[in-house]
Design an enzyme around this catalytic site. Structure first.
Site, mmCIF file in Angstrom:
data_model
loop_
_atom_site.group_PDB
_atom_site.id
_atom_site.type_symbol
_atom_site.label_atom_id
_atom_site.label_comp_id
_atom_site.label_asym_id
_atom_site.label_seq_id
_atom_site.Cartn_x
_atom_site.Cartn_y
_atom_site.Cartn_z
ATOM 1 N N ASP A 46 28.010 42.601 34.996
ATOM 2 C CA ASP A 46 29.153 42.858 34.061
ATOM 3 C C ASP A 46 29.897 42.076 33.295
ATOM 4 O O ASP A 46 30.338 42.351 32.080
ATOM 5 C CB ASP A 46 29.704 44.073 34.736
ATOM 6 C CG ASP A 46 28.402 45.187 34.653
ATOM 7 O OD1 ASP A 46 27.821 45.150 33.730
ATOM 8 O OD2 ASP A 46 28.901 46.305 34.884
ATOM 9 N N THR A 56 34.756 53.347 35.193
ATOM 10 C CA THR A 56 34.017 52.815 36.708
ATOM 11 C C THR A 56 33.480 51.982 37.188
ATOM 12 O O THR A 56 33.135 50.882 38.174
ATOM 13 C CB THR A 56 32.235 53.140 36.263
ATOM 14 O OG1 THR A 56 31.870 52.563 35.197
ATOM 15 C CG2 THR A 56 32.152 55.013 35.751
ATOM 16 N N ASP A 105 53.471 48.741 41.907
ATOM 17 C CA ASP A 105 52.634 48.065 41.390
ATOM 18 C C ASP A 105 51.975 47.329 40.282
ATOM 19 O O ASP A 105 51.420 46.187 39.825
ATOM 20 C CB ASP A 105 51.129 47.179 42.844
ATOM 21 C CG ASP A 105 51.919 47.867 44.093
ATOM 22 O OD1 ASP A 105 52.637 47.815 44.389
ATOM 23 O OD2 ASP A 105 50.622 47.283 44.917
ATOM 24 N N GLN A 130 39.815 38.700 33.094
ATOM 25 C CA GLN A 130 39.686 37.759 32.770
ATOM 26 C C GLN A 130 41.036 37.460 31.597
ATOM 27 O O GLN A 130 40.869 35.841 31.347
ATOM 28 C CB GLN A 130 38.616 37.608 31.939
ATOM 29 C CG GLN A 130 36.772 38.256 32.407
ATOM 30 C CD GLN A 130 36.079 38.232 31.888
ATOM 31 O OE1 GLN A 130 35.552 38.557 30.185
ATOM 32 N NE2 GLN A 130 35.040 38.814 33.450
#
Length: 303
Positions: free
Chosen positions: A80, A195, A184, A255
């Site tokens: 993924d 998910t 946090d 990312q």
């Protein structure tokens, strides 16, 4: 005539375990006389893969942006994470994307290597299901102007950047005050991302067909604070009040990371373009949940 005339192939650099899968895909595409363009990050010397019907070293290469413009479909081989990286670029051209799973979970790359040939043959013949998944745009506003922006298919995450350190922020939805919070961080996820990180933080699962976002606080200092589901057309705004030193960060799909300052405002909205995700005709979202999340797999027929 083939349903797809030109197909792009994307594979994570250094992913040696995907060599065999790449060779199998190349053989299938070559049999259909489909033009193939490789992601420029795939190096023949690195993968060491020459299929029976196709010499990898002779195939043209192009950047991901060019694949989106020149290809009728792009196949992503990997997990993924590989799909997330490709999706943020390929959504801009509306290029259909197909995922072959070589990762651990594979909610997005859902074709297994066990039935790869059968499923790929079906899709090449035009037998498939197409889903349109929306993404998020995140803009960092500082002193009245945009200083950074990023995009996410799964989630936009505000976090302190340090373990066990809190950031203080104020949340607005459609410019209406919601709350001021110490936590946090906060996860803003699409149904696709519900998910992923949001699920592990205690958020609900949203069906991919829903036009909704979920906001999941990360270890909030107020125990009554719970995940919040809102419409996908809403604008989520976060104002950084106080943060740890070094500064808090904004992460997109885990990312892309952007550094924040106190006083910054983050605006998160639904992206105009959508990812076109292809599945086999037999694709079943709930079957994916059962197999990948360990749900009960006993077969029950609808009464």
């Amino acid at each position: 005539m083939p349903h797809f005339k030109t197909v792009g192939l994307v594979m994570r650099p250094g992913s040696h375990h995907s060599d065999e899968t790449l060779g199998q895909v190349l053989d299938i595409l070559s049999r259909h006389e489909i033009d193939i363009i490789l992601d420029e990050r795939i190096l023949a010397a690195e993968i060491g893969c020459i299929s029976d019907g196709c010499d990898v070293s002779r195939l043209p290469r192009a950047a991901l942006e060019t694949l989106g413009r020149r290809c009728d479909m792009v196949i992503v081989i990997g997990g993924d994470g590989s799909m997330l990286g490709a999706a943020r670029t390929l959504c801009l051209t509306g290029t259909p994307v197909l995922g072959i799973n070589r990762g651990r979970v594979g909610f997005l790359t859902d074709i297994s290597t066990a039935d790869l040939e059968l499923r790929l043959e079906e899709i090449l013949s035009g037998t498939y299901v197409a889903e349109h998944r929306f993404l998020l745009d995140a803009f960092i506003m500082r002193e009245g102007r945009v200083v950074s922006c990023a995009h996410a298919l799964n989630d936009v995450v505000l976090h302190s950047g340090q373990v066990a350190r809190m950031v203080e922020f104020t949340l607005f939805i459609d410019d209406q005050f919601v709350y001021r919070q110490r936590a946090d961080g906060l996860i803003v996820a699409t149904p696709t991302g519900s998910t992923a990180y949001a699920l592990s933080a205690g958020g609900p699962m949203l069906h991919p067909s829903l036009e909704a976002m979920v906001l999941v606080p990360m270890f909030p200092h107020v125990l009554s604070n719970r995940p919040l589901v809102i419409g996908a057309a809403s604008k989520v705004s976060l104002r950084i009040e106080h943060g740890p030193d070094p500064a808090p960060q904004l992460s997109c799909d885990g990312q892309t990371r952007l550094v924040l300052q106190p006083g910054d405002r983050i605006d998160i909205i639904r992206k105009p373009q959508r990812l076109v995700l292809l599945h086999p005709q037999s694709h079943d979202y709930f079957d994916s949940c059962r197999s990948k999340l360990g749900w009960s797999s006993s077969t029950q027929e609808c009464p």
